[in-house]
Write a protein that holds these residues in place. Structure first.
Motif, mmCIF file in Angstrom:
data_model
loop_
_atom_site.group_PDB
_atom_site.id
_atom_site.type_symbol
_atom_site.label_atom_id
_atom_site.label_comp_id
_atom_site.label_asym_id
_atom_site.label_seq_id
_atom_site.Cartn_x
_atom_site.Cartn_y
_atom_site.Cartn_z
ATOM 1 N N LEU A 94 0.828 -1.215 0.000
ATOM 2 C CA LEU A 94 0.000 0.000 0.000
ATOM 3 C C LEU A 94 0.859 1.260 0.000
ATOM 4 N N ILE A 95 1.910 1.238 0.837
ATOM 5 C CA ILE A 95 2.757 2.428 0.929
ATOM 6 C C ILE A 95 3.449 2.705 -0.398
ATOM 7 N N ARG A 96 3.913 1.666 -1.063
ATOM 8 C CA ARG A 96 4.608 1.885 -2.330
ATOM 9 C C ARG A 96 3.641 2.245 -3.451
ATOM 10 N N LEU A 97 2.391 1.783 -3.355
ATOM 11 C CA LEU A 97 1.391 2.263 -4.306
ATOM 12 C C LEU A 97 1.167 3.755 -4.148
ATOM 13 N N ALA A 98 1.204 4.224 -2.897
ATOM 14 C CA ALA A 98 0.974 5.645 -2.649
ATOM 15 C C ALA A 98 2.171 6.485 -3.055
ATOM 16 N N THR A 99 3.395 5.957 -2.867
ATOM 17 C CA THR A 99 4.584 6.788 -3.066
ATOM 18 C C THR A 99 5.231 6.617 -4.428
ATOM 19 N N ARG A 100 5.290 5.385 -4.954
ATOM 20 C CA ARG A 100 6.095 5.136 -6.143
ATOM 21 C C ARG A 100 5.277 4.945 -7.410
ATOM 22 N N SER A 101 4.039 4.412 -7.274
ATOM 23 C CA SER A 101 3.301 4.045 -8.487
ATOM 24 C C SER A 101 2.983 5.243 -9.357
ATOM 25 N N SER A 102 2.589 6.356 -8.741
ATOM 26 C CA SER A 102 2.183 7.536 -9.513
ATOM 27 C C SER A 102 3.174 8.672 -9.370
ATOM 28 N N VAL B 9 -6.014 7.003 3.356
ATOM 29 C CA VAL B 9 -6.363 5.715 3.981
ATOM 30 C C VAL B 9 -5.303 5.317 5.014
ATOM 31 N N LEU B 10 -4.029 5.484 4.674
ATOM 32 C CA LEU B 10 -2.963 5.158 5.622
ATOM 33 C C LEU B 10 -3.024 6.040 6.856
ATOM 34 N N TYR B 11 -3.312 7.321 6.657
ATOM 35 C CA TYR B 11 -3.412 8.228 7.801
ATOM 36 C C TYR B 11 -4.543 7.790 8.736
ATOM 37 N N GLY B 12 -5.682 7.455 8.159
ATOM 38 C CA GLY B 12 -6.796 6.997 8.990
ATOM 39 C C GLY B 12 -6.477 5.696 9.714
ATOM 40 N N TYR B 13 -5.783 4.776 9.035
ATOM 41 C CA TYR B 13 -5.427 3.497 9.662
ATOM 42 C C TYR B 13 -4.467 3.712 10.834
ATOM 43 N N ILE B 14 -3.495 4.601 10.660
ATOM 44 C CA ILE B 14 -2.535 4.853 11.735
ATOM 45 C C ILE B 14 -3.212 5.531 12.915
ATOM 46 N N MET B 15 -4.082 6.479 12.664
ATOM 47 C CA MET B 15 -4.714 7.227 13.749
ATOM 48 C C MET B 15 -5.764 6.408 14.492
ATOM 49 N N THR C 54 7.450 3.427 8.613
ATOM 50 C CA THR C 54 7.696 2.831 7.292
ATOM 51 C C THR C 54 7.165 3.741 6.182
ATOM 52 N N TRP C 55 5.995 4.278 6.392
ATOM 53 C CA TRP C 55 5.398 5.178 5.388
ATOM 54 C C TRP C 55 6.293 6.386 5.155
ATOM 55 N N LEU C 56 6.715 7.048 6.222
ATOM 56 C CA LEU C 56 7.522 8.259 6.069
ATOM 57 C C LEU C 56 8.898 7.937 5.476
ATOM 58 N N CYS C 57 9.459 6.764 5.788
ATOM 59 C CA CYS C 57 10.734 6.393 5.176
ATOM 60 C C CYS C 57 10.586 6.221 3.661
ATOM 61 N N GLU C 58 9.480 5.598 3.241
ATOM 62 C CA GLU C 58 9.240 5.462 1.802
ATOM 63 C C GLU C 58 8.996 6.814 1.147
ATOM 64 N N GLU C 59 8.281 7.720 1.817
ATOM 65 C CA GLU C 59 8.053 9.058 1.258
ATOM 66 C C GLU C 59 9.372 9.816 1.117
ATOM 67 N N TRP C 60 10.224 9.708 2.141
ATOM 68 C CA TRP C 60 11.519 10.403 2.084
ATOM 69 C C TRP C 60 12.374 9.850 0.939
ATOM 70 N N TYR C 61 12.383 8.521 0.802
ATOM 71 C CA TYR C 61 13.165 7.903 -0.271
ATOM 72 C C TYR C 61 12.627 8.316 -1.643
ATOM 73 N N ASN C 62 11.302 8.356 -1.781
ATOM 74 C CA ASN C 62 10.704 8.745 -3.053
ATOM 75 C C ASN C 62 11.004 10.205 -3.374
ATOM 76 N N HIS D 250 6.372 15.115 -0.627
ATOM 77 C CA HIS D 250 5.313 14.724 0.309
ATOM 78 C C HIS D 250 5.814 14.392 1.699
ATOM 79 N N TYR D 251 7.131 14.195 1.871
ATOM 80 C CA TYR D 251 7.622 13.714 3.162
ATOM 81 C C TYR D 251 7.286 14.666 4.302
ATOM 82 N N GLU D 252 7.639 15.920 4.133
ATOM 83 C CA GLU D 252 7.421 16.872 5.233
ATOM 84 C C GLU D 252 5.940 17.062 5.511
ATOM 85 N N LYS D 253 5.113 17.129 4.463
ATOM 86 C CA LYS D 253 3.677 17.313 4.684
ATOM 87 C C LYS D 253 3.072 16.127 5.437
ATOM 88 N N CYS D 254 3.462 14.909 5.051
ATOM 89 C CA CYS D 254 2.915 13.729 5.734
ATOM 90 C C CYS D 254 3.407 13.643 7.174
#
Length: 721
Positions: free
Chosen positions: A522-530, A557-563, A575-583, A597-601
């Protein structure tokens, strides 16, 4: 304590009270032991001697009493033990307890003489006790012999070099030949080692000379600790075990007691050898041990297990010849076929049971049928199979030789005529090619009826309807539905049985059906796919409309799941923020026109769970320590936490952790602490403690500046008035 004026039951009662006292508090052991020694001497009643010997064995064997206390107690006890052993007619129970006490005292006495070489009297008394026990070994009863074997084991442990692994325990096993100084005035290391090896050979001789299973089992149970802690004894012990044959205990006739004895001895030996092999699986002798264990097991089973044997042939005489039992082959009764007609199943059916004949074999799985067929053919008697085959062959021959029934003209099938057999075709000369062409030219043109019939009966071409055009909204809706289903799968995944997956950006996503791989997907679909295509714009005449992307929906969806439970799902957030930073880093290399997106997320997540942080919550410390990159905007949210005085300590502790463990953000974290000191008065005492260590000049300068601002305000107040 008991006195001479009391009766024997009263003395026993007082002694039992003393035992209860020391069991409640072990510090009374030395005083109680010294006070009972005169009462349990060799001239006392047999009941008192039994009680005293048993109590001494318990006192020196209990782990609750430190070895240092036992070591100081043993010089006072040796005289009583020696006097009890010198009595030739001593009670067997007293003798067992005395030998057990001596086994516990021997390593303590040896350590005592090592550290106190002047006390030769104590060591000579201990040596006398040892010689007396070794002389008693051969003539004693089996129960006393077992105690002598245990004493010999403790002597071998004390008089042989150790492997050095037991020194950290500080117990009785710590006493070994390595502790004896080379120039000790009372102990000779060479003599002690030779005596220890001689005792080991005496112990191992029991395996080849004794026929008492109790003595053999007692010896086997004492060998494991010797192999483990005393390497010089290992080869002798293992060779003796490999040469030991439990079947030598078998005597004719074989009784049930003898069977139990042999099997018990074989099992004890087998477990000991397997234990030794497991402790050192790479030893070259391990294959030999395994072969010996398997060979001994088979030999014992073959010698004692008579359940699978046939009864012996009785001697019977018939006309001077020995009668031999004939192997009986089951008879095969093949039922007749009966009147026809017959099917192929009837030909091969060798049973008359209606249930078996009507059973539908197609309902059984093919693999099960194969296993049953192979097993049955492997176990069937060859003569039985030959008889059944001959029966089927005879049936086929009977059917083949049966006459063919004549057809009844009245009931014959349609198209069958009696004159068919008499029909003989007329042979005419074939037409040549020229005659065929002349006939075709003179024939009338064919009608169109056949073509019409073919057109009516022919299949028409079939085309599926064109699918509805896929719009961006439809694709986005389908993607969101798929993400929702994957998230439900993540929520129901069994986290307890989830295996660890190799971390890193190059790990495989969704390599198993557990939680982490699906979350990674899910995280890579959000960060890398598009990445790079999610900010496309559609320009109109007067406005610009930004299209909604699947990545943004997945981030929601990830934000809601985490909260839902941010403490439990903090690993998903990291894990999500690490993938955003890498992307973001990958897109930054490609160009400057891509959104980050890293800082905003990160700010969104912090703003989401900061209101729910309590003073004992360590999740903020873990979150900040595991983020791939920290900046002033993120740490400013930690500063905002200090509005609540209850979490000031948590915020400053988290910043201190960053100062100590993450040097790249040390200065930013200290700037944040300075801001907390300046903006929140309640946080100044703790913030000042940290700043005085890492920025000592800031506190004095800031204090002077505050005092100067206060003085200016005080002087300006009357002017304003």
């Amino acid at each position: 304590m008991a006195s001479d004026g009391l009766s024997l039951p009263d003395q026993i009662r007082q002694l039992n009270d003393a035992r209860v006292l020391v069991l409640g508090d072990v510090k009374y052991y030395p005083s109680v032991v010294k006070s009972i020694l005169p009462i349990v001497g060799p001239t006392s009643a047999i009941e008192l001697r039994r009680w005293g010997a048993e109590f001494l064995a318990e006192a020196f064997a209990t782990p609750a009493l430190p070895n240092g206390e036992k070591e100081t107690m043993q010089p006072f006890v040796l005289a009583t033990l020696e006097s009890l052993l010198e009595n030739e007619a001593e009670d067997e129970q007293v003798l067992r307890s005395v030998i057990q006490t001596a086994a516990s005292i021997y390593p303590l006495a040896m350590r005592w003489i090592i550290n106190n070489s002047y006390d030769t009297v104590t060591w000579e008394r201990m040596v006398g006790i040892k010689q007396r026990i070794l002389r008693t070994w051969d003539q004693a009863t089996p129960s006393v012999k077992i105690c002598c074997i245990k004493f010999a084991q403790r002597v071998i442990l004390a008089q042989t070099p150790s492997n050095g692994a037991e020194s950290r325990y500080g117990g009785a096993l710590d006493v070994s030949l390595d502790k004896v100084p080379p120039n000790h005035q009372s102990l000779d290391p060479g003599h002690l080692e030779a005596e220890g090896m001689g005792l080991l050979d005496r112990m191992l001789s029991v395996l080849h000379e004794s026929s008492d299973a109790l003595i053999i089992d007692a010896t086997l149970n004492c060998l494991s600790i010797l192999v483990r802690t005393r390497p010089p004894t290992a080869n002798r012990i293992i060779n003796a075990l490999l040469n030991f044959d439990p079947l030598r205990l078998v005597r004719s006739p074989i009784t049930p007691k003898m069977k139990v004895t042999v099997r018990s001895t074989e099992k004890t030996t087998r477990l000991l050898l397997i234990h030794l092999a497991k402790r050192d699986p790479h030893n070259p002798i391990v294959p030999r041990i395994q072969q010996h264990v398997e060979r001994t097991m088979r030999a014992v089973v073959e010698a004692l297990d008579e359940t699978g044997r046939k009864r012996a042939l009785e001697n019977q005489q018939h006309d001077g010849l020995d009668a031999k039992r004939q192997r009986v082959v089951p008879e095969v009764v093949v039922p007749p076929l009966g009147p026809g007609p017959h099917s192929l199943a009837d030909v091969f059916s060798l049973t008359e049971t209606l249930g078996l004949k009507t059973f539908d074999i197609s309902q059984v799985p093919p693999d099960l049928i194969t296993k049953l067929a192979v097993t049955t053919l492997a176990r069937i008697e060859p003569q039985l199979l030959i008889k059944a085959t001959n029966a089927v062959r005879s049936r086929l021959e009977i059917l083949a030789s049966a006459p063919v029934p004549e057809l009844n003209p009245n009931t014959a099938p349609l198209g069958v005529d009696d004159d068919d057999d008499d029909y003989e075709p007329d042979f005419f000369q074939a037409e040549d090619t020229e005659q065929i062409l002349n006939k075709l030219d003179s024939s009338p043109p064919p009608t169109n009826e056949l073509a019409t019939m073919d057109a009516a009966l022919g299949l028409k071409s079939f085309h599926l309807p064109q699918p509805q055009p896929l719009t961006a909204d439809m694709a986005l809706s389908a993607g969101n539905e798929t993400v929702s289903r994957v998230l439900e799968l993540v929520k129901t995944a069994d986290e307890l049985s989830a295996r660890k997956i190799k971390a890193g950006f190059t790990r495989l996503a969704a390599s198993s059906g557990v939680k982490e791989p699906w979350v990674t997907t899910l995280i890579r679909l959000a960060t890398r796919s598009s990445a790079g295509i999610e900010e496309t714009t559609v320009k109109g005449e007067d406005e610009t409309t930004r299209t909604q992307s699947l990545g943004a929906n997945i981030r929601d969806v990830l934000y809601g799941y985490i909260m839902e439970d941010f403490r439990k799902h903090i690993d998903v957030a990291v894990t999500w923020l690490c993938e955003e930073w890498y992307n973001d880093k990958m897109l930054a290399k490609a160009g400057d026109n891509f959104p980050m997106h890293y800082e905003k997320c990160a700010l969104r997540l912090i703003d989401g769970f900061l209101p729910y942080i309590h003073p004992q919550d360590k999740v903020i410390t873990r979150f900040l320590s595991e983020l791939p990159e920290l900046n002033r905007a993120i740490l400013s949210r930690v500063k905002i936490m200090c509005r609540d005085p209850s979490v000031v300590q948590l915020a400053l502790t988290s910043l201190l952790y960053l100062v100590m463990m993450r040097p790249p953000v040390k200065e930013i974290a200290l700037d944040t602490v300075q801001g907390i000191w300046s903006d929140y008065e309640d946080a100044r005492p703790m913030a000042a403690k940290y700043l005085s260590k890492y920025r000592p000049g800031f506190i004095e300068e800031a204090t002077r500046q505050l005092e100067g601002d206060g003085a200016v305000q005080s002087t300006a107040a009357p002017i304003a008035t």
